[in-house]
Design an enzyme around this catalytic site. Sequence first.
Site, PDB file in Angstrom:
ATOM      1  N   ALA A   1      35.193  44.148  44.772  1.00 37.39           N
ATOM      2  CA  ALA A   1      33.872  44.650  45.176  1.00 37.39           C
ATOM      3  C   ALA A   1      33.754  44.954  46.661  1.00 37.39           C
ATOM      4  O   ALA A   1      32.665  45.245  47.139  1.00 37.39           O
ATOM      5  CB  ALA A   1      32.793  43.640  44.783  1.00 37.39           C
ATOM      6  N   SER A   2      34.855  44.927  47.393  1.00 38.59           N
ATOM      7  CA  SER A   2      34.769  45.138  48.833  1.00 38.59           C
ATOM      8  C   SER A   2      34.688  46.608  49.220  1.00 38.59           C
ATOM      9  O   SER A   2      34.445  46.928  50.381  1.00 38.59           O
ATOM     10  CB  SER A   2      35.958  44.481  49.544  1.00 38.59           C
ATOM     11  OG  SER A   2      37.184  44.998  49.064  1.00 38.59           O
TER      12      SER A   2
ATOM     13  N   ILE B   1      33.756  51.775  43.936  1.00 39.49           N
ATOM     14  CA  ILE B   1      32.839  51.627  42.811  1.00 39.49           C
ATOM     15  C   ILE B   1      32.313  50.203  42.707  1.00 39.49           C
ATOM     16  O   ILE B   1      31.130  49.990  42.443  1.00 39.49           O
ATOM     17  CB  ILE B   1      33.538  52.055  41.505  1.00 39.49           C
ATOM     18  CG1 ILE B   1      33.808  53.571  41.528  1.00 39.49           C
ATOM     19  CG2 ILE B   1      32.688  51.701  40.294  1.00 39.49           C
ATOM     20  CD1 ILE B   1      34.706  54.052  40.398  1.00 39.49           C
TER      21      ILE B   1
ATOM     22  N   TYR C   1      51.227  53.440  34.230  1.00 38.91           N
ATOM     23  CA  TYR C   1      49.827  53.236  34.607  1.00 38.91           C
ATOM     24  C   TYR C   1      48.924  53.331  33.379  1.00 38.91           C
ATOM     25  O   TYR C   1      48.027  52.496  33.183  1.00 38.91           O
ATOM     26  CB  TYR C   1      49.416  54.283  35.643  1.00 38.91           C
ATOM     27  CG  TYR C   1      47.943  54.239  36.002  1.00 38.91           C
ATOM     28  CD1 TYR C   1      47.400  53.167  36.704  1.00 38.91           C
ATOM     29  CD2 TYR C   1      47.092  55.279  35.625  1.00 38.91           C
ATOM     30  CE1 TYR C   1      46.048  53.127  37.025  1.00 38.91           C
ATOM     31  CE2 TYR C   1      45.746  55.257  35.942  1.00 38.91           C
ATOM     32  CZ  TYR C   1      45.225  54.169  36.644  1.00 38.91           C
ATOM     33  OH  TYR C   1      43.876  54.140  36.950  1.00 38.91           O
TER      34      TYR C   1
END
Length: 274
Positions: A13-14, A17, A162
């Site tokens: 969250a730094s 999004i 990925y």
Amino acid sequence: MSLQGKTLFITGASRGIGREIALRAARDGANIVIAAKSAAPHPKLPGTIFSVAAEVEAAGGKALALEVDVRDEAIVRQALADANEHFGGIDALVNNAGAIKLTGVQHIELKRFDLMHQINTRAVLLCSQAALPYLKKSSGHILNLSPPLNLATKWFAQYSPYTVTKYGMSMLTLGMSEEFAAYDISVNSLWPQTMIATAAIEFQLGSRESFKHARTPAIMADAAHIILDSSGRSITGRLLIDEEILREHGTTEFSHYRYEPDSNATLIPDLFVD
């Protein structure tokens, strides 16, 4: 619709999004746990857990900044226990942390695949398992930032390592939604219809040139808000697209989400979206 008084534990969250989801909930007066590795400034990417905590407080929420490596089981379990102790419960887990390398099997380094698997797939399992005792009490939400299961071969041809790790997240969404039904916990995935303009994308591509073809993270935050504010299991077991869930709830105009609102440039669909 409001998340006032609710506690959200958001990984990664730094910035990007995750940060936008945190700030959107903070405007409601939510409690936000900013759980990320970014305790110190990055030389090329803006944002730390402490800068976002300050932004959350300024937006009207309450913040707890925790330095968390989602690959480390002991750290994850302790962080969730600390969040529960600090805010008196956890209402939602947002598995936003991610790693990306668009390389095929032939050339990818195993350590890079291990990193993607640990941060994308394994961390969703770990964080969800660690959060479960608290989410049982709140009949809460798990939201994974992962794509629809689009099995078109083009999504495997060039970067299947990925793809496998991101699809693993989505398959866990489907499984946990069923497994946790007895606890009234909702589990969903959310993915953008178009490319999202973030510092991480700029860093990977080397410039902001593509941003004119992108939307801002605000569209993902507004879509996440709808999901996390839903009651009971009215939304669960779904691999949602941001534009799709917003349309379901009455949004018909999306131009304000463009990075360049006045641009006529064609928006670029995100990976795994036809």
